[in-house]
Design a protein around this motif. Structure first.
Motif, PDB file in Angstrom:
ATOM      1  N   GLN A 372       0.942  -1.168   0.130  1.00  9.46           N
ATOM      2  CA  GLN A 372       0.002  -0.055  -0.024  1.00  9.46           C
ATOM      3  C   GLN A 372       0.914   1.108   0.027  1.00  9.46           C
ATOM      4  O   GLN A 372       1.721   1.311   0.569  1.00  9.46           O
ATOM      5  CB  GLN A 372      -0.899   0.030   1.247  1.00  9.46           C
ATOM      6  N   PHE A 373       0.547   2.000  -0.848  1.00  3.49           N
ATOM      7  CA  PHE A 373       1.113   3.534  -1.079  1.00  3.49           C
ATOM      8  C   PHE A 373       0.940   4.372   0.252  1.00  3.49           C
ATOM      9  O   PHE A 373      -0.166   4.433   0.780  1.00  3.49           O
ATOM     10  CB  PHE A 373       0.599   4.461  -2.142  1.00  3.49           C
ATOM     11  N   LEU A 374       2.186   4.688   0.950  1.00  2.45           N
ATOM     12  CA  LEU A 374       2.142   5.450   2.139  1.00  2.45           C
ATOM     13  C   LEU A 374       2.171   7.149   1.903  1.00  2.45           C
ATOM     14  O   LEU A 374       1.935   7.814   2.761  1.00  2.45           O
ATOM     15  CB  LEU A 374       3.219   4.754   3.201  1.00  2.45           C
ATOM     16  N   GLY A 375       3.301   7.325   1.067  1.00  2.00           N
ATOM     17  CA  GLY A 375       3.503   8.586   0.879  1.00  2.00           C
ATOM     18  C   GLY A 375       4.581   8.873  -0.159  1.00  2.00           C
ATOM     19  O   GLY A 375       5.263   7.898  -0.511  1.00  2.00           O
ATOM     20  N   ILE A 376       4.780  10.122  -0.523  1.00  2.00           N
ATOM     21  CA  ILE A 376       5.637  10.573  -1.553  1.00  2.00           C
ATOM     22  C   ILE A 376       6.465  11.860  -0.992  1.00  2.00           C
ATOM     23  O   ILE A 376       5.661  12.830  -0.703  1.00  2.00           O
ATOM     24  CB  ILE A 376       5.131  10.459  -2.999  1.00  2.00           C
ATOM     25  N   ASN A 377       7.753  12.033  -1.549  1.00  2.00           N
ATOM     26  CA  ASN A 377       8.421  13.186  -1.286  1.00  2.00           C
ATOM     27  C   ASN A 377       8.919  13.543  -2.685  1.00  2.00           C
ATOM     28  O   ASN A 377       9.539  12.575  -3.366  1.00  2.00           O
ATOM     29  CB  ASN A 377       9.942  13.213  -0.298  1.00  2.00           C
ATOM     30  N   THR A 378       8.822  14.726  -3.105  1.00  2.96           N
ATOM     31  CA  THR A 378       9.390  15.210  -4.528  1.00  2.96           C
ATOM     32  C   THR A 378      10.306  16.466  -4.187  1.00  2.96           C
ATOM     33  O   THR A 378       9.985  17.429  -3.618  1.00  2.96           O
ATOM     34  CB  THR A 378       8.490  15.487  -5.472  1.00  2.96           C
ATOM     35  N   PHE A 379      11.372  16.519  -5.081  1.00  2.00           N
ATOM     36  CA  PHE A 379      12.125  17.462  -5.092  1.00  2.00           C
ATOM     37  C   PHE A 379      12.588  18.018  -6.465  1.00  2.00           C
ATOM     38  O   PHE A 379      13.125  17.069  -7.221  1.00  2.00           O
ATOM     39  CB  PHE A 379      13.551  17.310  -4.368  1.00  2.00           C
ATOM     40  N   GLY A 380      12.217  19.036  -6.766  1.00  5.66           N
ATOM     41  CA  GLY A 380      12.367  19.478  -8.469  1.00  5.66           C
ATOM     42  C   GLY A 380      11.316  19.174  -9.264  1.00  5.66           C
ATOM     43  O   GLY A 380      11.551  19.210 -10.585  1.00  5.66           O
ATOM     44  N   ILE A 381      10.292  18.329  -8.897  1.00  9.31           N
ATOM     45  CA  ILE A 381       9.178  17.928  -9.672  1.00  9.31           C
ATOM     46  C   ILE A 381       7.961  18.335  -9.066  1.00  9.31           C
ATOM     47  O   ILE A 381       7.709  18.006  -8.064  1.00  9.31           O
ATOM     48  CB  ILE A 381       9.485  16.411 -10.055  1.00  9.31           C
ATOM     49  N   ARG A 382       7.292  19.237  -9.761  1.00  7.95           N
ATOM     50  CA  ARG A 382       5.869  19.624  -9.223  1.00  7.95           C
ATOM     51  C   ARG A 382       4.953  18.648  -9.408  1.00  7.95           C
ATOM     52  O   ARG A 382       4.400  18.364 -10.952  1.00  7.95           O
ATOM     53  CB  ARG A 382       5.452  21.078  -9.850  1.00  7.95           C
ATOM     54  N   MET A 383       4.091  18.301  -8.498  1.00 13.01           N
ATOM     55  CA  MET A 383       2.921  17.421  -8.456  1.00 13.01           C
ATOM     56  C   MET A 383       1.445  17.917  -8.073  1.00 13.01           C
ATOM     57  O   MET A 383       1.539  19.099  -7.398  1.00 13.01           O
ATOM     58  CB  MET A 383       3.525  16.124  -7.658  1.00 13.01           C
ATOM     59  N   ARG A 384       0.520  16.924  -8.386  1.00  9.09           N
ATOM     60  CA  ARG A 384      -0.671  17.445  -8.162  1.00  9.09           C
ATOM     61  C   ARG A 384      -1.086  17.015  -6.929  1.00  9.09           C
ATOM     62  O   ARG A 384      -1.215  15.845  -6.443  1.00  9.09           O
ATOM     63  CB  ARG A 384      -1.605  17.083  -9.399  1.00  9.09           C
ATOM     64  N   HIS A 385      -1.657  17.972  -5.866  1.00  9.30           N
ATOM     65  CA  HIS A 385      -2.211  17.516  -4.515  1.00  9.30           C
ATOM     66  C   HIS A 385      -3.249  16.475  -4.776  1.00  9.30           C
ATOM     67  O   HIS A 385      -3.328  15.519  -4.070  1.00  9.30           O
ATOM     68  CB  HIS A 385      -2.435  18.985  -3.824  1.00  9.30           C
ATOM     69  N   GLU A 386      -4.148  17.006  -5.447  1.00  6.92           N
ATOM     70  CA  GLU A 386      -5.508  16.180  -5.523  1.00  6.92           C
ATOM     71  C   GLU A 386      -5.445  14.771  -5.859  1.00  6.92           C
ATOM     72  O   GLU A 386      -6.033  13.896  -5.347  1.00  6.92           O
ATOM     73  CB  GLU A 386      -6.414  16.923  -6.328  1.00  6.92           C
ATOM     74  N   VAL A 387      -4.403  14.583  -6.946  1.00 11.26           N
ATOM     75  CA  VAL A 387      -4.107  13.017  -7.100  1.00 11.26           C
ATOM     76  C   VAL A 387      -3.487  12.344  -6.198  1.00 11.26           C
ATOM     77  O   VAL A 387      -4.023  11.256  -5.998  1.00 11.26           O
ATOM     78  CB  VAL A 387      -3.204  13.226  -8.577  1.00 11.26           C
ATOM     79  N   PHE A 388      -2.650  12.630  -5.316  1.00 12.53           N
ATOM     80  CA  PHE A 388      -1.926  12.125  -4.374  1.00 12.53           C
ATOM     81  C   PHE A 388      -3.023  11.780  -3.059  1.00 12.53           C
ATOM     82  O   PHE A 388      -2.925  11.003  -2.471  1.00 12.53           O
ATOM     83  CB  PHE A 388      -0.635  12.539  -3.919  1.00 12.53           C
ATOM     84  N   ASP A 389      -3.987  12.889  -3.066  1.00 13.82           N
ATOM     85  CA  ASP A 389      -4.551  12.905  -1.790  1.00 13.82           C
ATOM     86  C   ASP A 389      -5.823  11.791  -2.286  1.00 13.82           C
ATOM     87  O   ASP A 389      -6.052  10.929  -1.197  1.00 13.82           O
ATOM     88  CB  ASP A 389      -5.351  14.140  -1.797  1.00 13.82           C
ATOM     89  N   SER A 390      -6.107  11.603  -3.427  1.00 11.61           N
ATOM     90  CA  SER A 390      -7.113  10.539  -3.762  1.00 11.61           C
ATOM     91  C   SER A 390      -6.446   9.284  -3.865  1.00 11.61           C
ATOM     92  O   SER A 390      -7.061   8.302  -3.179  1.00 11.61           O
ATOM     93  CB  SER A 390      -7.475  10.854  -5.123  1.00 11.61           C
ATOM     94  N   TRP A 391      -5.179   9.149  -4.289  1.00  8.88           N
ATOM     95  CA  TRP A 391      -4.629   7.649  -4.017  1.00  8.88           C
ATOM     96  C   TRP A 391      -4.463   7.174  -2.587  1.00  8.88           C
ATOM     97  O   TRP A 391      -4.157   6.125  -2.233  1.00  8.88           O
ATOM     98  CB  TRP A 391      -3.205   7.766  -4.860  1.00  8.88           C
ATOM     99  N   LEU A 392      -3.954   8.135  -1.769  1.00  8.79           N
ATOM    100  CA  LEU A 392      -3.880   8.070  -0.280  1.00  8.79           C
ATOM    101  C   LEU A 392      -5.342   7.256   0.220  1.00  8.79           C
ATOM    102  O   LEU A 392      -5.302   6.453   0.741  1.00  8.79           O
ATOM    103  CB  LEU A 392      -3.454   9.232   0.349  1.00  8.79           C
TER     104      LEU A 392
END
Length: 448
Positions: A372-392
């Motif tokens: 199960q996906f628990l979390g992600i850190n990104t440096f220098g790559i801008r990601m979409r909040h709503e996508v990761f929020d839904s995956w969590l």
């Protein structure tokens, strides 16, 4: 109509006032000893760096407060008498309240270092700190070298500020890597390199022992536990912050690290609430910390407590943890939980990818058994909040994340794609054969 008093004019207190006004005709008074008007604390650094003027970081015009019938009182509250529902102001004035919201924020930590109160030693939190910095370090003639103590976000912001005026900086970090109580090792080491690339003298595994004074009572040097004596004209103490609650010690309000509150942000005393950096959750949700000194949580608490004040009791539900910051010119985002090496859970596995040339990387945390996906850190790559929020929320597995990573890319049409490289390394690390899904983009062309 009730008398609503809010102590503190930061994002939590002001948000509470705005939402109470939207939903009621109560009298609202905000008390603060810091500034006349609310300002964006996170933008203080840009004022010093010359990108903005102080008035630019005040989001509301001066007339906003009178128009919305929010009274502002500049003063320092010295005590709270909950039996009489009274506040004592430092100048001797007494103010009555029907409901009281404590939004007193944080204060910089001091750990009893010898010399910590010398002229030329300060933190970076308030408007007064910004003004003092203009006195202590206006340029590289007055301040020939600065020493910063504490390896967190405020410390790296202060380093960037000072370097913008060409002031040499030595950065003392007691841990083995910068911010390694929060970041996994690979990310922390990358930020170490980035700090050094910006001509900041980073000294790891180094503790401050003493700040030395000149004959006229100013800073002249610091001593470290590595036996060094570093000459300097300025010392920035940025070893974290703690809730600003000292004036409440004899109030009867239950205190811990902060002001203890239930899920409705109520203290143990009827009609007294606490929000923002000073609040300590009795029952934190989803592994969140009991005290969260973060801008957006202060805003959310302000919105929530306003509903309860206006007779619509509402529990504070912050959802999944997220945050963002900048490490000099590297953007950082985090969603869910990616623990540092020292805080890593027994069932927590990490996948780490770093670009071979650029300061770009990600770390994904997942459960080693269920995947199960628990979390992600990104440096220098801008990601979409709503996508990761839904995956969590959907409890997606790590293979889904790698396969659909393009869906989270903030702007794939204009930013370099890294998803294929990330998937290739993931496949090598875990012996799999996952291919990233191609995102379908609808293009809309203007008609001639």
């Amino acid at each position: 109509m009730q008398n609503i008093i809010i102590i503190g004019n930061g994002i939590a207190g002001v948000t509470a006032a705005r939402h109470i006004r939207k939903n009621s005709n109560h009298r609202i008074i905000i008390i603060s000893a810091e500034t006349d008007y609310f300002f964006s604390r996170t933008a203080l650094m840009y004022v010093y760096m010359g990108h903005m003027k102080f008035e630019h970081i005040q989001p509301y015009e001066d007339w906003f407060w009178e128009k919305n019938r929010i009274e502002l009182l500049k003063g320092f509250v010295s005590s709270v008498n909950h039996q009489k529902k009274e506040l004592l102001i430092e100048d001797g004035k007494v103010i009555k309240y029907d409901k009281l919201i404590l939004a007193t924020g944080s204060k910089p930590n001091k750990f009893g270092w010898p010399g910590q109160d010398l002229f030329g030693v300060q933190g970076l939190y308030s408007k007064q700190d910004l003004d003092l910095l203009e006195v202590n370090a206006p340029n590289n003639k007055v301040c020939k070298r600065a020493v910063i103590v504490g390896g967190g976000l405020i410390g790296i912001e202060l380093a960037e500020m000072l370097r913008s005026r060409n002031i040499p900086v030595t950065f003392l970090v007691r841990e083995n890597n910068f911010w390694d109580g929060v970041l996994p090792e690979g990310e922390a080491k990358m930020i170490n390199e980035h700090i050094l690339d910006h001509h900041i003298d980073l000294k790891l595994s180094t503790n401050l022992i003493e700040i030395l004074a000149s004959d006229d009572g100013k800073v002249k040097a610091v001593k470290t536990d590595q036996g060094e004596e570093i000459n300097c004209d300025f010392v920035g103490l940025t070893a974290g912050v703690s809730p600003n609650i000292n004036f409440l010690k004899d109030s009867g309000i239950h205190l811990g690290k902060g002001i203890k509150v239930n899920k409705f942000l109520e203290t143990n005393i009827k009609d007294i609430y606490a929000i923002g950096d000073c609040a300590e959750q009795l029952e934190p949700t989803r592994n969140r910390r009991a005290v969260e000194a973060v801008w957006y949580t202060g805003r959310m608490m302000g919105e929530t407590v306003a509903q309860t004040i206006c007779d619509r009791p509402t529990a504070y539900k912050p959802g999944h943890w997220f945050n963002s910051a900048k490490f000099l010119d590297i953007e950082y985002q985090t969603y869910g939980w990616v623990n540092s090496l020292r805080n890593k859970k027994e069932n927590e596995s990490h996948f780490h990818w770093r670009h071979p040339q650029e300061k770009i990387c990600i770390t994904i945390a997942f459960d080693k058994d269920s995947k199960q996906f628990l979390g992600i850190n990104t440096f220098g790559i801008r990601m979409r909040h709503e996508v990761f929020d839904s995956w969590l929320s959907e409890k997606r597995n790590i293979e889904h994340i790698i396969t659909h990573l393009k869906d989270a890319n903030f702007d794939p049409e204009f930013y370099t794609h890294y998803e294929n490289d990330i998937a290739e390394k993931f496949n090598r690390d875990f012996g799999l054969q996952i291919s990233p899904k191609k995102k379908q983009w609808k293009r809309i062309f203007a008609k001639n």
